[in-house]
Design an enzyme around this catalytic site. Sequence first.
Site, short mmCIF file in Angstrom:
data_model
loop_
_atom_site.label_atom_id
_atom_site.label_comp_id
_atom_site.label_asym_id
_atom_site.label_seq_id
_atom_site.Cartn_x
_atom_site.Cartn_y
_atom_site.Cartn_z
N CYS A 34 0.82 -1.21 0.00
CA CYS A 34 0.00 0.00 0.00
C CYS A 34 0.86 1.27 0.00
O CYS A 34 1.61 1.52 0.94
CB CYS A 34 -0.93 0.01 1.21
SG CYS A 34 -1.97 1.50 1.28
N ASP A 288 -2.41 12.50 -5.53
CA ASP A 288 -2.60 11.42 -4.56
C ASP A 288 -1.27 10.80 -4.13
O ASP A 288 -1.16 10.27 -3.02
CB ASP A 288 -3.49 10.34 -5.20
CG ASP A 288 -4.02 9.35 -4.17
OD1 ASP A 288 -4.15 9.72 -2.99
OD2 ASP A 288 -4.32 8.21 -4.55
#
Length: 373
Positions: A34, A288
């Site tokens: 992640c 992001d």
Amino acid sequence: MFSNHSIGGRKLPKTISVLVKPASGRCNASCKYCFYKDEASLREQSDFGLMSLETAENLIAKALDFSNGGRIFFTFQGGEPTLAGLDFFKRFVAAVNEKNLSGTTVFYGLQTNGSLLTKAWAKFFKDNDFLIGLSLDGDKKADRLRTFSGGTPLFDSTVKAINLLTEYGVQFNVLSVLTKYSANNVENVYAFFKRHNLKYLQFVPCLRPLSEKPTEDFYPTPKEYGNFLTKLFSLYVKDYLSGDFVSERKLDNFVRNYLGLPAELCGMNGHCNAGFVVEANGNVYPCDFYATDEYLLGNVNRQSFFEIAKNPKMIEFLQSSLKPREKCLSCKYFRVCRGGGCRRERQSEDFCEAYKIFFENSLPAFSVFENEN
């Protein structure tokens, strides 16, 4: 950058992208690669909790004002955005409908692991024309790095979500993190997606963390990535010619570049696209992949998007991506490659060798798409 704000003092409609994190980086999964968990750990405050209705309404009002009758793309990501609850999304859409007095065209998207989706979620997505991105890396072997926090694989839950969204006629695509395993097993991964009638794919190379040196090697080498793209493109062309086309977003955009059309995927025009990432507390960042304190631009509870767009950090972030690297300018593949795509990918791994392998092997086959122009 953003389109012109005015002519003769009159504001013009604009198209803007707003990526919203209603549950911050919170997630019910614990995927080993992640990138956002790693990225958030670099901030002084890593978790901003759940977005309040007040912050959501401020965000909506200021986005509509900035767009001024143009187009807004609201995309919800996390972490896992569905942790904010279905009621949050119902209120968000209702607030947009209530405040949208200028005729702005609004699009919705949401990226999810699918594990929390129910019939109520599916009906809501269908009724409000949401485009859903489902995270799935392939078959069980390819998907083994995606697990719940307790270690249970996510695979079965995501497949159930595919069936649910299909049943309700919800538009969705698949986002796959390309690991070393997937890069070396492209035929099996691609065949899995085809067996499940998944025709809209995007493979994103696994990113090395910003915070520390990784302890496990999930990351494809440039040679592995180049070979992956070559094999994938061969399958892509074969299915195109047979009338059983499977869209893969990066390849679609390479084809667009080849045909002289603008790419729609950020970075593939040779520079970063202008946009806003809004965290749960209203903090705004330019991307992001760079939602860190260093790139904090402002907060929608205190500033307008006009003010945020003029922040010197935003201007520098966008302008710094405009100048190609010297080695790119002299490369024979620059017209199609445009400099290697996303800057964060380049920060993780310089895939220049990968793209040279790909284009050397595959560029002649691009000619089959020339009638599409």
